[in-house]
Design an enzyme around this catalytic site. Structure first.
Site, PDB file in Angstrom:
ATOM      1  N   ARG A  72       0.776  -1.140  -0.023  1.00 42.79           N
ATOM      2  CA  ARG A  72      -0.102  -0.076  -0.018  1.00 42.79           C
ATOM      3  C   ARG A  72       0.795   1.327   0.007  1.00 42.79           C
ATOM      4  NH1 ARG A  72      -1.854   0.861   4.308  1.00 42.79           N
ATOM      5  NH2 ARG A  72      -1.117  -0.908   5.433  1.00 42.79           N
ATOM      6  N   TYR A 200      -1.407  -3.559  -6.981  1.00 43.23           N
ATOM      7  CA  TYR A 200      -1.011  -4.317  -5.885  1.00 43.23           C
ATOM      8  C   TYR A 200      -2.169  -4.224  -4.794  1.00 43.23           C
ATOM      9  CZ  TYR A 200       0.505  -5.975  -1.503  1.00 43.23           C
ATOM     10  OH  TYR A 200       0.594  -6.626  -0.211  1.00 43.23           O
ATOM     11  N   LYS A 209      -9.548  -2.365   1.603  1.00 42.25           N
ATOM     12  CA  LYS A 209      -9.243  -1.218   2.253  1.00 42.25           C
ATOM     13  C   LYS A 209     -10.144   0.012   1.821  1.00 42.25           C
ATOM     14  CE  LYS A 209      -7.158  -3.714   5.133  1.00 42.25           C
ATOM     15  NZ  LYS A 209      -5.850  -3.843   5.581  1.00 42.25           N
ATOM     16  N   HIS A 229     -10.840  -2.330  11.320  1.00 43.46           N
ATOM     17  CA  HIS A 229      -9.512  -3.141  10.847  1.00 43.46           C
ATOM     18  C   HIS A 229      -9.422  -4.078  11.896  1.00 43.46           C
ATOM     19  CE1 HIS A 229      -5.207  -3.329   9.303  1.00 43.46           C
ATOM     20  NE2 HIS A 229      -5.661  -4.052   8.712  1.00 43.46           N
ATOM     21  N   SER A 251      -1.400  -3.288  10.457  1.00 44.85           N
ATOM     22  CA  SER A 251      -0.806  -4.148   9.173  1.00 44.85           C
ATOM     23  C   SER A 251       0.280  -5.128   9.467  1.00 44.85           C
ATOM     24  CB  SER A 251      -0.924  -3.427   7.940  1.00 44.85           C
ATOM     25  OG  SER A 251      -1.962  -2.806   7.527  1.00 44.85           O
ATOM     26  N   CYS A 253       0.784  -7.402  11.910  1.00 44.49           N
ATOM     27  CA  CYS A 253       0.810  -7.348  13.175  1.00 44.49           C
ATOM     28  C   CYS A 253      -0.026  -8.385  13.721  1.00 44.49           C
ATOM     29  CB  CYS A 253       0.665  -6.113  14.033  1.00 44.49           C
ATOM     30  SG  CYS A 253       1.564  -4.839  13.838  1.00 44.49           S
ATOM     31  N   ASP A 280      -9.369  -9.895   8.760  1.00 48.80           N
ATOM     32  CA  ASP A 280      -8.856  -8.525   8.690  1.00 48.80           C
ATOM     33  C   ASP A 280      -9.726  -7.302   8.986  1.00 48.80           C
ATOM     34  OD1 ASP A 280      -6.346  -6.954   7.624  1.00 48.80           O
ATOM     35  OD2 ASP A 280      -7.667  -6.241   5.739  1.00 48.80           O
ATOM     36  N   ARG A 372       2.115 -12.188  -0.421  1.00 46.11           N
ATOM     37  CA  ARG A 372       0.970 -12.397  -0.013  1.00 46.11           C
ATOM     38  C   ARG A 372       0.358 -13.643  -0.536  1.00 46.11           C
ATOM     39  NH1 ARG A 372      -1.623  -8.739   4.087  1.00 46.11           N
ATOM     40  NH2 ARG A 372       0.159  -7.130   4.566  1.00 46.11           N
TER      41      ARG A 372
HETATM   42  P1  GTP Z   1      -2.376  -7.605   7.402  1.00 47.74           P
HETATM   43  O1  GTP Z   1      -2.672  -8.662   6.546  1.00 47.74           O
HETATM   44  O2  GTP Z   1      -1.216  -7.008   6.831  1.00 47.74           O
HETATM   45  O3  GTP Z   1      -3.390  -6.824   7.899  1.00 47.74           O
HETATM   46  O4  GTP Z   1      -1.437  -8.413   8.441  1.00 47.74           O
HETATM   47  P2  GTP Z   1      -1.855  -9.418   9.788  1.00 47.74           P
HETATM   48  O5  GTP Z   1      -2.262  -8.411  11.157  1.00 47.74           O
HETATM   49  O6  GTP Z   1      -2.995 -10.195   9.414  1.00 47.74           O
HETATM   50  O7  GTP Z   1      -0.543  -9.819  10.454  1.00 47.74           O
HETATM   51  P3  GTP Z   1      -0.345 -11.689  10.149  1.00 47.74           P
HETATM   52  O8  GTP Z   1      -1.067 -12.412  11.216  1.00 47.74           O
HETATM   53  O9  GTP Z   1      -0.103 -12.072   8.633  1.00 47.74           O
HETATM   54  O10 GTP Z   1       1.162 -11.401  10.874  1.00 47.74           O
HETATM   55  C1  GTP Z   1       2.224 -10.801  10.373  1.00 47.74           C
HETATM   56  C2  GTP Z   1       3.676 -11.109  10.656  1.00 47.74           C
HETATM   57  O11 GTP Z   1       3.360 -11.142  12.214  1.00 47.74           O
HETATM   58  C3  GTP Z   1       4.034 -12.375  10.330  1.00 47.74           C
HETATM   59  O12 GTP Z   1       5.527 -12.427   9.930  1.00 47.74           O
HETATM   60  C4  GTP Z   1       3.817 -13.386  11.394  1.00 47.74           C
HETATM   61  O13 GTP Z   1       4.451 -14.765  11.438  1.00 47.74           O
HETATM   62  C5  GTP Z   1       4.036 -12.325  12.612  1.00 47.74           C
HETATM   63  N1  GTP Z   1       3.259 -12.848  13.796  1.00 47.74           N
HETATM   64  C6  GTP Z   1       1.904 -12.992  13.956  1.00 47.74           C
HETATM   65  N2  GTP Z   1       1.431 -13.508  14.990  1.00 47.74           N
HETATM   66  C7  GTP Z   1       2.687 -13.317  15.889  1.00 47.74           C
HETATM   67  C8  GTP Z   1       3.145 -13.661  17.305  1.00 47.74           C
HETATM   68  O14 GTP Z   1       2.081 -14.067  18.135  1.00 47.74           O
HETATM   69  N3  GTP Z   1       4.142 -13.666  17.892  1.00 47.74           N
HETATM   70  C9  GTP Z   1       5.284 -13.046  16.873  1.00 47.74           C
HETATM   71  N4  GTP Z   1       6.610 -13.204  17.525  1.00 47.74           N
HETATM   72  N5  GTP Z   1       5.206 -12.872  15.566  1.00 47.74           N
HETATM   73  C10 GTP Z   1       3.811 -13.139  15.054  1.00 47.74           C
HETATM   74  C1  SPV Z   2      -3.061  -4.458   5.180  1.00 50.72           C
HETATM   75  O1  SPV Z   2      -2.033  -3.729   4.932  1.00 50.72           O
HETATM   76  O2  SPV Z   2      -3.487  -4.032   6.544  1.00 50.72           O
HETATM   77  C2  SPV Z   2      -3.588  -5.520   4.619  1.00 50.72           C
HETATM   78  C3  SPV Z   2      -2.810  -5.712   3.159  1.00 50.72           C
HETATM   79  O3  SPV Z   2      -4.472  -6.221   5.070  1.00 50.72           O
HETATM   80  S1  SPV Z   2      -3.546  -4.673   1.927  1.00 50.72           S
HETATM   81  O4  SPV Z   2      -4.997  -5.362   1.406  1.00 50.72           O
HETATM   82  O5  SPV Z   2      -2.520  -4.518   1.100  1.00 50.72           O
HETATM   83  O6  SPV Z   2      -4.083  -3.409   2.709  1.00 50.72           O
HETATM   84 MN    MN Z   3      -4.999  -5.636   6.981  1.00 51.56          MN
END
Ligand code: GTP
Ligand code: SPV
Ligand code: MN
Length: 595
Positions: A72, A200, A209, A229, A251, A253, A280, A372
């Site tokens: 983004r 993208y 979003k 979110h 994002s 996290c 999400d 992704r």
């Molecule tokens: P978006 O799709 O961008 O909104 O991301 P998200 O909030 O869904 O994050 P996602 O669950 O994909 O995790 C993002 C990164 O954080 C990955 O590399 C995970 O491995 C890492 N991660 C997720 N949960 C944990 C956790 O409990 N501990 C740690 N250390 N890392 C984590």
């Molecule tokens: C985020 O960045 O919070 C995502 C990926 O879930 S995107 O769809 O690119 O915004």
């Molecule tokens: Mn997201």
């Protein structure tokens, strides 16, 4: 090709866009498998998609974006409402007329020699009272195929919309992906979205979003609901009862990971499990005295790196069929995909995300850090039976969280809704690869909505406060931090499945089943209340440290938050009251009292 609708407002808008973009051909996306299959085939022929091993990854494809178009772009994202002050200090704004002119100049002839695909799509279940419909016009087959996974598309959407004029208009032109002319623009007063010069994810899959957060946050404010979110999950206890929580993390996290969590083995044996409703976005409304959540999406656009059979088997299994991978590596040994963290055996020979030969000796990463997968929700082994319930699920707890190496403890509970809104408003987190720009810099990201709130942040906080007053039994509000580090910079909490231990505490508290320690920040677990039985290898000493609050860091945090409030302006007085009260509790050396 015949139109899929007779809706005059839809057709006249499409005519207008056709006159500007000048496509060679117009194709309505019906949602039929035959049409989608033909598009997949065409995409493979044109080199847009690479078909992956049909035995190991049936129906799966790999796509590589332009190397300058991988995340983004917050600095190119605009909220063009009528008045600048309504966009607020956290959004970029340009006068709508000027922006329309600029966009239509870029779109002029942008589809020449190309096809305009018209995607009718629905956010939430088609025909449900909470569903909202949109049309995305695009010249990208990649967008069509991703929107098919992420939303509900096709003729049924047009039928459900009928003659209604309350639809969302979306235009997307790839143009030549010129970085200098990349624009992700929202016109909330016209329910219109325009994406230019990107191809993208969050920039161009407009249902996500752009619509479900930036436009929908505006609609929610007007209509008395919330677009957030947030992931949504159900926690099943050993008695078989299921309680739902929603959680807002910025994002990358940990939303997808938490939403699909598999509890540690010992807790599974007791009967604990997690059901995923969404990973999400949550749309929340008031009903029967409570707050209810639906996930408006139909798929997962998840972060690939770090996803493994160990960290998140449910997500990985979700990607094993009918999935589009973006910017991961191609394993040449068996025509499958690979990314850092998938396993410990990188492919001997691969093609990296930029399309260059790669071996384990290569100095650069094989997959882009923001690579992704786009996977259908129905593939998820722990998908909640309530996923398709148009009413949604009742929310017992709302959880905020972010990446904080030091300040935030593992978990704490706010004293009440107003205090919880304050906790969300001062959220801060380290930036990640999900957006272009520096990674690892701490910034304020209120309610994880900094890049997604489609109006003035101060008004948004006021909307949260107002909503709380209208919910007879509001969810309890919590804050978590899975990312606290020790002196060596390693994560101090194991995270992932072990986060179940924190969820258990959260739902016990939401149901007023256990006591807690009252601290300056809010309620914290008594150390023995975080379930450390069943395989958690952590000493009481380390657990106490994870829950500890550094007074000096927090006084500094208050100062920063005050500065941030001043920057936002228009902050509801209740939030200043909460900030003053927190500072006072910290200064008094607030006594920790065990109940
Ligand atoms: P978006 O799709 O961008 O909104 O991301 P998200 O909030 O869904 O994050 P996602 O669950 O994909 O995790 C993002 C990164 O954080 C990955 O590399 C995970 O491995 C890492 N991660 C997720 N949960 C944990 C956790 O409990 N501990 C740690 N250390 N890392 C984590
Ligand atoms: C985020 O960045 O919070 C995502 C990926 O879930 S995107 O769809 O690119 O915004
Ligand atoms: Mn997201």
């Amino acid at each position: 090709m015949t139109n899929l609708t007779n809706n005059k407002a839809v057709l006249s808008w499409i005519d207008e866009m056709t006159a500007i973009t000048k496509p060679d051909k117009i194709v309505w996306i019906t949602g039929e498998e035959e049409q989608l299959d033909a598009l997949r085939e065409q995409a493979v022929k044109e080199g847009i998609l690479i078909k992956l091993n049909p035995d190991k990854l049936p129906g799966c494809y790999l796509h590589r974006t332009d190397p300058d178009d991988v995340a983004r772009v917050e600095d190119r994202t605009f909220i063009c409402c009528e008045k600048e002050e309504d966009a607020g200090p956290t959004n970029h704004w340009v006068e709508p007329k000027e922006m329309y002119e600029k966009m239509y100049a870029l779109a002029d002839g942008a589809y020449k020699g190309r096809t305009m695909y018209i995607i009718p799509y629905s956010m939430s279940i088609i025909g449900s009272p909470f569903a909202k419909y949109g049309f995305e016009l695009t010249d990208s087959i990649y967008v069509v195929l991703n929107m098919h996974i992420m939303t509900r598309i096709g003729k049924a959407v047009c039928d459900a919309l009928g003659d209604d004029t309350g639809f969302i208009k979306g235009l997307h032109c790839q143009c030549n992906l010129d970085k200098e002319n990349k624009y992700i623009v929202h016109f909330p007063q016209d329910n219109t979205i325009i994406s230019m010069n990107s191809n993208y994810g969050g920039n161009v899959l407009q249902g996500k979003k752009c619509f479900a957060l930036r436009i929908a946050s505006n609609l929610g404010r007007q209509e008395g609901w919330m677009a957030e979110h947030m992931l949504i999950l159900g926690i099943q206890n050993p008695r078989g009862e299921i309680k739902y929580i929603s959680a807002a993390f910025p994002s990358a996290c940990g939303k997808t990971n938490l939403a699909m969590l598999i509890p540690p083995e010992g807790l599974q044996r007791w009967g604990w499990r997690v059901w995923c409703v969404g990973d999400d976005i949550a749309w929340l409304r008031i009903g029967k005295g409570r707050l209810w959540a639906v996930n408006p999406e139909n798929g997962f656009f998840g972060v690939a790196p770090g996803t493994s059979m160990k960290s998140n088997p449910n997500a990985l299994i979700s990607t094993h069929k009918d999935t589009i991978f973006t910017n991961v590596a191609l394993d040449l040994s068996d025509n499958t995909v690979w990314w850092e963290g998938l396993n410990k055996t990188p492919p001997a020979r691969a093609i990296d995300w930029r399309g260059r030969p790669w071996t384990p000796q290569s100095p650069e990463k094989a997959a882009h850090p923001n690579s992704r997968f786009t996977a259908p929700a129905r593939n998820c082994p722990c998908l909640s039976p309530e996923f398709d319930n148009p009413e949604g699920v009742p929310i017992s707890a709302i959880v905020f969280g972010g990446r904080r190496a030091k300040t935030a403890p593992l978990v704490y509970q706010s004293f009440n809704w107003q205090h919880g809104v304050f906790v969300g408003s001062i959220m801060a987190s380290e930036t990640t690869a999900a957006a272009t720009g520096q990674v690892g810099v701490v910034r304020r990201d209120p309610m994880a909505m900094l890049p997604f709130c489609g109006y003035h942040m101060g008004d948004y906080w006021q909307h949260w406060l107002d909503m709380g007053k209208k919910i007879p039994k509001p969810p309890k509000i919590f804050n978590v931090n899975w990312f606290r580090t020790d002196e060596d910079g390693n994560f101090a909490w194991p995270g992932f499945g072990d986060n179940m231990r924190v969820l258990q505490w959260i739902i016990s508290r939401a149901d007023d089943e256990i006591g807690a320690a009252e601290t300056a920040l809010g309620y914290e677990p008594n150390t023995h209340d975080i379930d450390s039985m069943e395989g958690l290898e952590m000493s009481m000493y380390d657990m106490r440290r994870l829950l500890s609050v550094d007074r000096d860091l927090w006084l500094q945090e208050c100062e920063d938050a005050r500065e941030y409030y001043e920057k936002i302006g228009k902050v509801p007085p209740e939030l200043y009251e909460e900030l003053d009260a927190l500072e006072m509790r910290l200064n008094r050396g607030y006594k920790v009292k065990h109940e």
